[in-house]
Design a protein around this motif. Structure first.
Motif, PDB file in Angstrom:
ATOM      1  N   TYR A 256       0.827  -1.209   0.000  1.00  0.00           N
ATOM      2  CA  TYR A 256       0.000   0.000   0.000  1.00  0.00           C
ATOM      3  C   TYR A 256       0.859   1.255   0.000  1.00  0.00           C
ATOM      4  CZ  TYR A 256      -3.467   3.395   1.502  1.00  0.00           C
ATOM      5  OH  TYR A 256      -4.290   4.490   1.581  1.00  0.00           O
ATOM      6  N   GLY A 257       0.460   2.245  -0.774  1.00  0.00           N
ATOM      7  CA  GLY A 257       1.214   3.484  -0.863  1.00  0.00           C
ATOM      8  C   GLY A 257       2.138   3.436  -2.059  1.00  0.00           C
ATOM      9  N   GLU A 258       3.415   3.146  -1.811  1.00  0.00           N
ATOM     10  CA  GLU A 258       4.392   3.164  -2.890  1.00  0.00           C
ATOM     11  C   GLU A 258       4.078   2.121  -3.954  1.00  0.00           C
ATOM     12  OE1 GLU A 258       5.007   3.316   0.271  1.00  0.00           O
ATOM     13  OE2 GLU A 258       6.195   5.121   0.609  1.00  0.00           O
ATOM     14  N   GLY A 259       3.458   1.001  -3.589  1.00  0.00           N
ATOM     15  CA  GLY A 259       3.148  -0.056  -4.554  1.00  0.00           C
ATOM     16  C   GLY A 259       1.806   0.088  -5.214  1.00  0.00           C
ATOM     17  N   ALA A 260       1.055   1.133  -4.890  1.00  0.00           N
ATOM     18  CA  ALA A 260      -0.289   1.275  -5.449  1.00  0.00           C
ATOM     19  C   ALA A 260      -0.262   1.390  -6.961  1.00  0.00           C
ATOM     20  CB  ALA A 260      -0.982   2.499  -4.837  1.00  0.00           C
ATOM     21  N   MET A 261       0.748   2.067  -7.503  1.00  0.00           N
ATOM     22  CA  MET A 261       0.829   2.225  -8.958  1.00  0.00           C
ATOM     23  C   MET A 261       0.985   0.879  -9.645  1.00  0.00           C
ATOM     24  SD  MET A 261       1.833   4.950  -7.276  1.00  0.00           S
ATOM     25  CE  MET A 261       3.611   4.880  -7.067  1.00  0.00           C
ATOM     26  N   GLU A 262       1.777  -0.016  -9.055  1.00  0.00           N
ATOM     27  CA  GLU A 262       1.937  -1.345  -9.642  1.00  0.00           C
ATOM     28  C   GLU A 262       0.621  -2.117  -9.591  1.00  0.00           C
ATOM     29  OE1 GLU A 262       4.629  -5.418  -9.252  1.00  0.00           O
ATOM     30  OE2 GLU A 262       4.983  -3.727  -7.900  1.00  0.00           O
ATOM     31  N   LEU A 263      -0.072  -2.008  -8.469  1.00  0.00           N
ATOM     32  CA  LEU A 263      -1.362  -2.680  -8.323  1.00  0.00           C
ATOM     33  C   LEU A 263      -2.355  -2.182  -9.369  1.00  0.00           C
ATOM     34  CD1 LEU A 263      -2.972  -4.647  -6.465  1.00  0.00           C
ATOM     35  CD2 LEU A 263      -3.602  -2.656  -5.100  1.00  0.00           C
ATOM     36  N   VAL A 264      -2.398  -0.871  -9.561  1.00  0.00           N
ATOM     37  CA  VAL A 264      -3.276  -0.279 -10.570  1.00  0.00           C
ATOM     38  C   VAL A 264      -2.864  -0.735 -11.967  1.00  0.00           C
ATOM     39  CG1 VAL A 264      -3.928   1.893 -11.689  1.00  0.00           C
ATOM     40  CG2 VAL A 264      -3.897   1.734  -9.188  1.00  0.00           C
ATOM     41  N   SER A 265      -1.578  -0.700 -12.247  1.00  0.00           N
ATOM     42  CA  SER A 265      -1.081  -1.067 -13.571  1.00  0.00           C
ATOM     43  C   SER A 265      -1.419  -2.505 -13.927  1.00  0.00           C
ATOM     44  CB  SER A 265       0.433  -0.856 -13.634  1.00  0.00           C
ATOM     45  OG  SER A 265       0.942  -1.220 -14.881  1.00  0.00           O
ATOM     46  N   ILE A 266      -1.210  -3.420 -12.996  1.00  0.00           N
ATOM     47  CA  ILE A 266      -1.456  -4.836 -13.269  1.00  0.00           C
ATOM     48  C   ILE A 266      -2.916  -5.081 -13.610  1.00  0.00           C
ATOM     49  CG2 ILE A 266      -1.545  -7.118 -12.200  1.00  0.00           C
ATOM     50  CD1 ILE A 266       1.018  -6.311 -10.663  1.00  0.00           C
ATOM     51  N   LEU A 287     -11.332   7.036 -12.447  1.00  0.00           N
ATOM     52  CA  LEU A 287     -10.389   6.387 -11.546  1.00  0.00           C
ATOM     53  C   LEU A 287     -10.442   6.989 -10.141  1.00  0.00           C
ATOM     54  CD1 LEU A 287      -7.961   8.632 -11.346  1.00  0.00           C
ATOM     55  CD2 LEU A 287      -7.164   7.571 -13.442  1.00  0.00           C
ATOM     56  N   HIS A 288      -9.807   6.304  -9.233  1.00  0.00           N
ATOM     57  CA  HIS A 288      -9.789   6.657  -7.812  1.00  0.00           C
ATOM     58  C   HIS A 288      -8.894   7.879  -7.600  1.00  0.00           C
ATOM     59  CE1 HIS A 288      -8.847   6.226  -3.511  1.00  0.00           C
ATOM     60  NE2 HIS A 288      -9.852   5.381  -3.404  1.00  0.00           N
ATOM     61  N   ILE A 293      -3.051  13.767  -6.330  1.00  0.00           N
ATOM     62  CA  ILE A 293      -1.862  13.111  -6.854  1.00  0.00           C
ATOM     63  C   ILE A 293      -2.200  11.775  -7.497  1.00  0.00           C
ATOM     64  CG2 ILE A 293      -1.352  12.042  -4.611  1.00  0.00           C
ATOM     65  CD1 ILE A 293       1.147  13.197  -7.374  1.00  0.00           C
ATOM     66  N   GLU A 294      -3.258  11.118  -7.036  1.00  0.00           N
ATOM     67  CA  GLU A 294      -3.593   9.794  -7.561  1.00  0.00           C
ATOM     68  C   GLU A 294      -3.911   9.840  -9.052  1.00  0.00           C
ATOM     69  OE1 GLU A 294      -5.729   6.864  -4.794  1.00  0.00           O
ATOM     70  OE2 GLU A 294      -6.494   8.815  -4.156  1.00  0.00           O
ATOM     71  N   GLU A 295      -4.614  10.878  -9.499  1.00  0.00           N
ATOM     72  CA  GLU A 295      -4.960  10.925 -10.919  1.00  0.00           C
ATOM     73  C   GLU A 295      -3.706  10.989 -11.787  1.00  0.00           C
ATOM     74  OE1 GLU A 295      -8.414  13.092 -12.311  1.00  0.00           O
ATOM     75  OE2 GLU A 295      -7.190  13.950 -13.925  1.00  0.00           O
ATOM     76  N   LEU A 296      -2.714  11.752 -11.362  1.00  0.00           N
ATOM     77  CA  LEU A 296      -1.479  11.838 -12.133  1.00  0.00           C
ATOM     78  C   LEU A 296      -0.747  10.498 -12.130  1.00  0.00           C
ATOM     79  CD1 LEU A 296      -0.098  15.307 -10.953  1.00  0.00           C
ATOM     80  CD2 LEU A 296      -1.626  14.799 -12.874  1.00  0.00           C
ATOM     81  N   LEU A 297      -0.654   9.876 -10.974  1.00  0.00           N
ATOM     82  CA  LEU A 297       0.049   8.599 -10.861  1.00  0.00           C
ATOM     83  C   LEU A 297      -0.659   7.499 -11.644  1.00  0.00           C
ATOM     84  CD1 LEU A 297       0.847   8.709  -7.038  1.00  0.00           C
ATOM     85  CD2 LEU A 297       2.527   8.842  -8.889  1.00  0.00           C
ATOM     86  N   TYR A 298      -1.986   7.413 -11.506  1.00  0.00           N
ATOM     87  CA  TYR A 298      -2.702   6.289 -12.103  1.00  0.00           C
ATOM     88  C   TYR A 298      -2.906   6.458 -13.606  1.00  0.00           C
ATOM     89  CZ  TYR A 298      -3.727   5.399  -7.157  1.00  0.00           C
ATOM     90  OH  TYR A 298      -3.616   5.184  -5.816  1.00  0.00           O
ATOM     91  N   SER A 299      -3.007   7.692 -14.079  1.00  0.00           N
ATOM     92  CA  SER A 299      -3.105   7.872 -15.530  1.00  0.00           C
ATOM     93  C   SER A 299      -1.832   7.362 -16.201  1.00  0.00           C
ATOM     94  CB  SER A 299      -3.361   9.337 -15.877  1.00  0.00           C
ATOM     95  OG  SER A 299      -2.326  10.177 -15.393  1.00  0.00           O
ATOM     96  N   GLU A 300      -0.700   7.520 -15.535  1.00  0.00           N
ATOM     97  CA  GLU A 300       0.555   6.970 -16.044  1.00  0.00           C
ATOM     98  C   GLU A 300       0.579   5.447 -15.908  1.00  0.00           C
ATOM     99  OE1 GLU A 300       3.919   8.840 -14.215  1.00  0.00           O
ATOM    100  OE2 GLU A 300       3.142  10.878 -14.524  1.00  0.00           O
ATOM    101  N   ALA A 301       0.148   4.943 -14.746  1.00  0.00           N
ATOM    102  CA  ALA A 301       0.178   3.502 -14.504  1.00  0.00           C
ATOM    103  C   ALA A 301      -0.733   2.747 -15.463  1.00  0.00           C
ATOM    104  CB  ALA A 301      -0.226   3.211 -13.056  1.00  0.00           C
ATOM    105  N   ILE A 302      -1.885   3.331 -15.790  1.00  0.00           N
ATOM    106  CA  ILE A 302      -2.837   2.685 -16.696  1.00  0.00           C
ATOM    107  C   ILE A 302      -2.346   2.776 -18.137  1.00  0.00           C
ATOM    108  CG2 ILE A 302      -5.199   2.869 -17.632  1.00  0.00           C
ATOM    109  CD1 ILE A 302      -6.045   3.698 -14.741  1.00  0.00           C
ATOM    110  N   GLY A 303      -1.599   3.817 -18.461  1.00  0.00           N
ATOM    111  CA  GLY A 303      -1.002   3.910 -19.777  1.00  0.00           C
ATOM    112  C   GLY A 303      -1.668   4.864 -20.740  1.00  0.00           C
TER     113      GLY A 303
END
Length: 390
Positions: A256-266, A287-288, A293-303
């Motif tokens: 949780y936290g630092e690994g959330a982007m990997e979880l979202v990406s997978i 998205l969540h 900050i989550e939108e910036l991180l997850y938009s990248e993680a999702i691709g």
């Protein structure tokens, strides 16, 4: 990431496919004395009317809720009529409604039922986490406080990507603006960048207007099999197809936290693979964004944009309604609200409305593909891909 098996890719195509045929909402709002039964049944009745179905045609119901209590669904649904249908309650933190939807998809795809309700309803509660009862000593009293973890992630993102606090706050400006156009949103007032940055400080660079509000509300969708659309006399032009449903949880190396982007990406990439599209083909993405900050991180993680490009993608207007991919056209959790149980269903209702071309005042043009992605406590993740038409 492991490749999906052929059976995993095809399961949603069984029984003629799975379609959303009706959507309904009760506006998200700050806590009131309104009974949860009124919130929930408002959404259910609206979904029935939207689909043109009767309550006695619904064969099963899945209800996402986190804070109301035992037997939430059965206590509520008997007030619309006791028809003997199966009722199942789902709790999975912020992703409760999303997981209710996944279970409903499975029931339709397997042919167990032709008409299934997936809904979420919630009112504010104590939100006591099971982790507080696990008998294990915590490292600190703040070890699991989300705002502190995301403040740290925001600090790291700005340092590593060269982004500014103003660029991160731009997420809230966009999403409050979208919410102002959404009659079901908790916040209906646009915010300027100056207002977002000047709102009370919470943690790190995050201000109040960059954090989602607590509230209540309800959302409902009705699912049918493709084989049942003609038999039930439904309007096929307004049916939105479920192309993918993928769920997962944290791995040992994905915390949780630092690994959330990997979880979202997978989970997101598995859903895109199941749907047979690339992330850049998405027209809509809900998205969540409990914190900006989550939108910036997850938009990248999702691709939908390249790693490190989240802030630039936003600044160019690519994530705006009318841009390359409208991210949180509903207003997201920041603007629309986050009543927990209904949130994931509300995402699906928004994408359905957009894919039908019925999102008056906030319609993203030429929408064909949409993804709804949610996480719960950073430990579970779930993604759905929808498409217009058959």
């Amino acid at each position: 990431m492991a490749q999906l098996s052929p059976s995993s890719q095809r399961w949603l195509d069984a029984n003629g496919g799975v379609y959303i045929v009706g959507i309904g909402m009760h506006r998200y709002q700050f806590p009131t004395e309104t009974p949860y039964t009124e919130l929930g049944l408002t959404a259910v009745r609206a979904a029935l009317a939207d689909a043109g179905l009767r309550w006695n045609q619904v064969q099963s119901a899945y209800v996402g809720a986190t804070s109301i209590g035992m037997a939430t669904g059965r206590v509520m649904l008997r007030h619309i009529g006791s028809t003997g249908l199966s009722v199942t309650q789902i709790e999975n933190a912020s992703a409760s409604g999303s997981f209710a939807f996944r279970q409903a998809c499975m029931e339709v795809a397997t042919g167990m039922s032709d008409v299934v309700l997936a809904m979420g309803v919630d009112k504010s509660g104590d939100w006591r986490h099971a982790a507080k009862k696990n008998g294990l000593e915590r490292l600190s009293d703040t070890a699991t406080v989300p705002i502190l973890k995301y403040a740290k992630l925001a600090h790291a993102y700005m340092r590593e990507r060269g982004a500014t606090a103003a660029e991160m706050a731009g997420v809230a400006v966009k999403n409050h603006g979208n919410a102002a156009l959404n009659p079901f949103a908790q916040f209906r007032k646009p915010r300027t960048l100056e207002q977002v940055l000047a709102s009370p400080w919470v943690a790190g660079e995050l201000t109040v207007q960059q954090c989602c509000p607590v509230g209540e509300g309800a959302a409902a969708v009705l699912l049918v099999s493709g084989q049942a659309i003609r038999r039930l006399g439904l309007d096929a032009r307004r049916c939105v197809r479920v192309r993918a449903s993928v769920a997962g949880s944290e791995r040992n190396e994905c915390r949780y936290g630092e690994g959330a982007m990997e979880l979202v990406s997978i989970s997101a990439h598995a859903a895109l693979e199941q749907a047979g599209i690339a992330p850049t083909e998405l027209d809509l993405l809900e998205l969540h964004d409990a914190f900006s900050i989550e939108e910036l991180l997850y938009s990248e993680a999702i691709g939908v944009c390249e790693p490190g490009e989240g802030a630039k993608y936003l600044a160019r207007g690519d994530s705006q309604i009318g841009g390359r991919c409208a991210i949180n056209a509903s207003g997201g959790l920041i603007g629309m609200g986050h009543p927990m149980g209904p949130t994931g269903i509300g995402q699906l209702a928004e994408i359905t409305r957009q894919l039908r071309g019925e999102a008056d005042g906030r319609q993203h043009p030429n929408s064909r593909w949409g993804m709804a992605h949610m996480i719960g406590l950073g430990a579970v993740s779930i993604a759905h891909v929808l498409s217009a038409g058959a």
